[in-house]
Design a protein around this motif. Structure first.
Motif, PDB file in Angstrom:
ATOM      1  N   SER A 138       0.862  -1.175   0.000  1.00  0.00           N
ATOM      2  CA  SER A 138       0.000   0.000   0.000  1.00  0.00           C
ATOM      3  C   SER A 138       0.901   1.228   0.000  1.00  0.00           C
ATOM      4  O   SER A 138       2.105   1.114   0.213  1.00  0.00           O
ATOM      5  CB  SER A 138      -0.899   0.002   1.239  1.00  0.00           C
ATOM      6  OG  SER A 138      -0.124   0.137   2.419  1.00  0.00           O
ATOM      7  N   PRO A 139       0.356   2.438  -0.230  1.00  0.00           N
ATOM      8  CA  PRO A 139       1.209   3.630  -0.221  1.00  0.00           C
ATOM      9  C   PRO A 139       1.974   3.819   1.088  1.00  0.00           C
ATOM     10  O   PRO A 139       3.099   4.309   1.090  1.00  0.00           O
ATOM     11  CB  PRO A 139       0.200   4.770  -0.458  1.00  0.00           C
ATOM     12  CG  PRO A 139      -0.910   4.122  -1.209  1.00  0.00           C
ATOM     13  CD  PRO A 139      -1.014   2.731  -0.668  1.00  0.00           C
ATOM     14  N   GLN A 140       1.366   3.447   2.230  1.00  0.00           N
ATOM     15  CA  GLN A 140       2.042   3.560   3.517  1.00  0.00           C
ATOM     16  C   GLN A 140       2.937   2.357   3.809  1.00  0.00           C
ATOM     17  O   GLN A 140       3.786   2.406   4.689  1.00  0.00           O
ATOM     18  CB  GLN A 140       1.021   3.714   4.652  1.00  0.00           C
ATOM     19  CG  GLN A 140       0.251   5.032   4.636  1.00  0.00           C
ATOM     20  CD  GLN A 140      -0.823   5.067   3.555  1.00  0.00           C
ATOM     21  OE1 GLN A 140      -1.371   4.024   3.192  1.00  0.00           O
ATOM     22  NE2 GLN A 140      -1.118   6.254   3.057  1.00  0.00           N
ATOM     23  N   HIS A 141       2.731   1.289   3.065  1.00  0.00           N
ATOM     24  CA  HIS A 141       3.427   0.025   3.322  1.00  0.00           C
ATOM     25  C   HIS A 141       3.763  -0.608   1.984  1.00  0.00           C
ATOM     26  O   HIS A 141       3.125  -1.551   1.541  1.00  0.00           O
ATOM     27  CB  HIS A 141       2.493  -0.862   4.149  1.00  0.00           C
ATOM     28  CG  HIS A 141       3.110  -2.149   4.583  1.00  0.00           C
ATOM     29  ND1 HIS A 141       2.480  -3.350   4.426  1.00  0.00           N
ATOM     30  CD2 HIS A 141       4.289  -2.423   5.170  1.00  0.00           C
ATOM     31  CE1 HIS A 141       3.230  -4.319   4.902  1.00  0.00           C
ATOM     32  NE2 HIS A 141       4.333  -3.783   5.349  1.00  0.00           N
ATOM     33  N   PRO A 142       4.776  -0.050   1.289  1.00  0.00           N
ATOM     34  CA  PRO A 142       4.954  -0.356  -0.132  1.00  0.00           C
ATOM     35  C   PRO A 142       5.696  -1.643  -0.470  1.00  0.00           C
ATOM     36  O   PRO A 142       5.848  -1.937  -1.638  1.00  0.00           O
ATOM     37  CB  PRO A 142       5.741   0.864  -0.635  1.00  0.00           C
ATOM     38  CG  PRO A 142       6.497   1.330   0.553  1.00  0.00           C
ATOM     39  CD  PRO A 142       5.667   1.018   1.751  1.00  0.00           C
ATOM     40  N   ALA A 143       6.181  -2.399   0.496  1.00  0.00           N
ATOM     41  CA  ALA A 143       6.946  -3.588   0.123  1.00  0.00           C
ATOM     42  C   ALA A 143       6.942  -4.617   1.237  1.00  0.00           C
ATOM     43  O   ALA A 143       6.990  -4.270   2.412  1.00  0.00           O
ATOM     44  CB  ALA A 143       8.387  -3.208  -0.217  1.00  0.00           C
ATOM     45  N   ILE A 144       6.899  -5.878   0.852  1.00  0.00           N
ATOM     46  CA  ILE A 144       7.045  -6.991   1.772  1.00  0.00           C
ATOM     47  C   ILE A 144       7.903  -8.045   1.088  1.00  0.00           C
ATOM     48  O   ILE A 144       7.633  -8.425  -0.054  1.00  0.00           O
ATOM     49  CB  ILE A 144       5.688  -7.623   2.148  1.00  0.00           C
ATOM     50  CG1 ILE A 144       4.753  -6.590   2.783  1.00  0.00           C
ATOM     51  CG2 ILE A 144       5.887  -8.799   3.105  1.00  0.00           C
ATOM     52  CD1 ILE A 144       3.351  -7.108   2.990  1.00  0.00           C
ATOM     53  N   ILE A 145       8.948  -8.500   1.774  1.00  0.00           N
ATOM     54  CA  ILE A 145       9.788  -9.575   1.266  1.00  0.00           C
ATOM     55  C   ILE A 145       9.784 -10.696   2.298  1.00  0.00           C
ATOM     56  O   ILE A 145      10.076 -10.459   3.466  1.00  0.00           O
ATOM     57  CB  ILE A 145      11.235  -9.130   1.020  1.00  0.00           C
ATOM     58  CG1 ILE A 145      11.274  -7.878   0.139  1.00  0.00           C
ATOM     59  CG2 ILE A 145      12.048 -10.242   0.396  1.00  0.00           C
ATOM     60  CD1 ILE A 145      12.664  -7.309  -0.022  1.00  0.00           C
ATOM     61  N   THR A 146       9.448 -11.887   1.872  1.00  0.00           N
ATOM     62  CA  THR A 146       9.459 -13.050   2.753  1.00  0.00           C
ATOM     63  C   THR A 146      10.600 -13.970   2.347  1.00  0.00           C
ATOM     64  O   THR A 146      10.744 -14.316   1.170  1.00  0.00           O
ATOM     65  CB  THR A 146       8.126 -13.822   2.663  1.00  0.00           C
ATOM     66  OG1 THR A 146       7.053 -12.939   2.993  1.00  0.00           O
ATOM     67  CG2 THR A 146       8.111 -14.991   3.627  1.00  0.00           C
ATOM     68  N   LEU A 147      11.426 -14.349   3.320  1.00  0.00           N
ATOM     69  CA  LEU A 147      12.533 -15.274   3.082  1.00  0.00           C
ATOM     70  C   LEU A 147      12.343 -16.458   4.025  1.00  0.00           C
ATOM     71  O   LEU A 147      12.698 -16.394   5.199  1.00  0.00           O
ATOM     72  CB  LEU A 147      13.886 -14.598   3.334  1.00  0.00           C
ATOM     73  CG  LEU A 147      14.160 -13.340   2.485  1.00  0.00           C
ATOM     74  CD1 LEU A 147      13.969 -12.082   3.328  1.00  0.00           C
ATOM     75  CD2 LEU A 147      15.581 -13.371   1.925  1.00  0.00           C
ATOM     76  N   LYS A 148      11.738 -17.512   3.499  1.00  0.00           N
ATOM     77  CA  LYS A 148      11.373 -18.681   4.301  1.00  0.00           C
ATOM     78  C   LYS A 148      12.439 -19.761   4.150  1.00  0.00           C
ATOM     79  O   LYS A 148      12.885 -20.084   3.040  1.00  0.00           O
ATOM     80  CB  LYS A 148      10.013 -19.206   3.861  1.00  0.00           C
ATOM     81  CG  LYS A 148       9.431 -20.273   4.764  1.00  0.00           C
ATOM     82  CD  LYS A 148       8.058 -20.730   4.258  1.00  0.00           C
ATOM     83  CE  LYS A 148       7.069 -19.578   4.192  1.00  0.00           C
ATOM     84  NZ  LYS A 148       5.727 -20.049   3.787  1.00  0.00           N
ATOM     85  N   MET A 149      12.853 -20.333   5.259  1.00  0.00           N
ATOM     86  CA  MET A 149      13.916 -21.340   5.263  1.00  0.00           C
ATOM     87  C   MET A 149      13.357 -22.689   4.817  1.00  0.00           C
ATOM     88  O   MET A 149      12.432 -23.228   5.418  1.00  0.00           O
ATOM     89  CB  MET A 149      14.533 -21.433   6.665  1.00  0.00           C
ATOM     90  CG  MET A 149      15.155 -20.120   7.125  1.00  0.00           C
ATOM     91  SD  MET A 149      15.557 -20.064   8.899  1.00  0.00           S
ATOM     92  CE  MET A 149      16.875 -21.271   8.955  1.00  0.00           C
ATOM     93  N   ASP A 150      13.945 -23.223   3.748  1.00  0.00           N
ATOM     94  CA  ASP A 150      13.595 -24.542   3.216  1.00  0.00           C
ATOM     95  C   ASP A 150      14.712 -25.505   3.619  1.00  0.00           C
ATOM     96  O   ASP A 150      15.756 -25.569   2.974  1.00  0.00           O
ATOM     97  CB  ASP A 150      13.443 -24.463   1.694  1.00  0.00           C
ATOM     98  CG  ASP A 150      12.969 -25.788   1.090  1.00  0.00           C
ATOM     99  OD1 ASP A 150      13.031 -26.824   1.781  1.00  0.00           O
ATOM    100  OD2 ASP A 150      12.554 -25.782  -0.087  1.00  0.00           O
TER     101      ASP A 150
END
Length: 481
Positions: free
Chosen positions: A102-114
């Protein structure tokens, strides 16, 4: 009291030797938390966030549950909308799939351990992001305009020793464009599957490197070294002016005036050492121990003397009475240790790792003690106001007492406004302004302190016309109420 202060200083000196600043090294040992707030840092274009996970320990065999990192970007220091909309009783790694930029929350990156395929599975929810295995592989001219992360996964290694598996991995975020600028928040999430057995505790070391084109200060902190230096000069000149006023005064100069002068000099020194400390953090990523110790000592002394001065002025010591009542002495026995504890907690908060378990505990202690101190220092002013109200209606000095009563009321309003502005308004400002202007709250805090010092000095300066110095027949010791 001296013993308590010595212990507090010893604690602070120990912290100054062992804690890093913007080059972090966080040890998580037998940590049971499902959510760890690792770091928050504002990046401009050219900024680098490099994270290395070392010796993530799990019992040998299949790993049940989900573990990994989430990196999100916000526009200010308010609570992350992602965290606000996520139920802490559930796994953040699973709920992140339902979150959207969203404009206030412009990015999310998830790095999940496999753990099976020995890799970090990367999921990006942003248009432009540059994620690499480590900072050494960042190209000189990173490509622009990606619609997803550079990589869908990053490698992870495993070693087995003494019945435990140790996993290692790393990732680097490079802020290549102005669109990627923002306040980045890095979290580690522990989502064990308790249906197959007890949840294992987390044991690992996290190395974090944060830099803005060689500047190790967050985007909103970059002006602070200059700001603290300028304000130190302003307070020092104010102290010299107050010294001149006291030396040239033809009216009686009381001991409280000397304490006021010492307070302003301590404030100037504290800001000077604070600015030098931030300069070394800016250039080296960590502070120089000698300058940090000097700042801690002057900061502790300044905080204690500030509250002592407010209480002494509020009780009318040296002005309307020359000795402190038992009630006043008891108040000092409460306020001074609390203020020392508050300053120690503030320093520990500033210098401890954000993701450390004790960080949150000291934050709660600081908030509680600050509230107690701010409430306690109001009592002597209220007592003096009540005392003057009674005296103005009973003795023959009604006019003088009414003038003093008006002065005390003004001082009461000044103290309330100072506390309200520096504790509440500044906090609201901090979570409201964009990330690159986070330094503004510190500027307003120091300006408010300067205004409070100047107004207090003006109202209680040595002057024949000052009603505070007009002799009355008020008893030296205030009656108990």
């Amino acid at each position: 009291m001296i013993c308590a202060l010595r212990k507090a200083l010893s604690c602070v000196l120990l912290i100054s030797v062992t804690v890093y600043a913007r080059i972090h090294k966080l040890h998580l040992t037998d940590d049971e938390r499902q959510f760890v707030d690792l770091t928050t840092f504002g990046f401009f274009r050219g900024g680098v966030l490099d994270v290395q996970m070392v010796n993530f320990m799990m019992p040998s065999g299949p790993v049940y549950g989900e573990y990994g990192f989430i990196l999100d970007r916000t526009i200010n220091a308010a609570i992350s909308p992602y965290l606000a909309q996520t139920n802490t009783a559930t796994c953040f790694l699973k709920n992140s799939n339902n979150s959207s930029p969203s404009p206030q929350h412009p990015a999310i990156i998830t790095l999940k351990m496999d753990f099976k395929n020995l890799r970090l599975d990367v999921t990006c929810k942003a248009k432009v992001l540059h994620l690499y295995q480590n900072k050494s592989v960042i190209p000189a001219y990173p490509p622009k305009g990606e619609d997803k992360c550079m990589y869908s996964f990053l490698p992870m290694t495993k070693q087995t020793r003494n019945g435990f598996d140790y996993y290692n991995t790393s990732f680097t975020l490079y802020v290549a464009t102005t669109e990627e600028q923002g306040l980045y928040n890095l979290y580690f999430h522990n989502c064990p599957n308790t249906s197959v057995g007890p949840a294992p505790t987390i044991n690992m070391v996290v190395h974090i490197y944060e830099s803005n084109n060689g500047n190790f200060l967050s985007a909103g902190e970059m002006p602070l070294p200059v700001l603290y230096t300028i304000m130190s000069f302003v307070f020092f000149m104010s102290a010299l002016l107050w010294t001149f006023i006291l030396r040239s005064s033809r009216q009686p100069v009381y001991r409280i005036h000397i304490i006021m002068c010492v307070l302003v000099y301590l404030k100037a020194l504290s800001l000077a050492f604070h600015g030098i400390n931030y300069h070394f953090i800016q250039t080296r990523g960590e502070h120089v121990t000698a300058w940090a110790i000097l700042f801690y000592i002057t900061h502790l002394l300044k905080g204690a003397v500030l509250f002592v001065t407010i209480v002494l002025v509020g009780t009318g010591w040296n002005f309307i009475k020359h000795i402190l009542s038992d009630r006043d002495k008891k108040l000092f026995m409460i306020v001074i240790p609390l203020q020392v504890l508050a300053n120690v907690a503030e320093i520990i908060l500033a210098e401890s790792e954000e993701g450390a378990a004790e960080h949150n505990a000291w934050r709660d202690i600081f908030v509680l003690v600050e509230l107690l101190c701010c409430g306690a220092i109001m009592f002597p002013v209220v007592w003096s106001i009540r005392h003057l109200q009674d005296a103005s209606s009973t003795d023959g000095k009604a006019a003088i007492n009414l003038r003093k009563l008006k002065l005390f009321r003004h001082f009461y309003v000044m103290v309330v406004c100072y506390i309200y502005f520096t504790r509440i308004v500044i906090s609201i400002l901090n979570i409201t302004v964009p990330f690159q202007y986070a330094w503004i709250d510190e500027m307003f805090r120091e300006m408010a302190t300067l205004v409070f010092f100047v107004m207090t000095g003006y109202k209680f300066r040595p002057a024949a016309a000052n009603p505070y110095f007009t002799p009355t027949h008020i008893d030296d010791v205030q009656p108990e109420v």
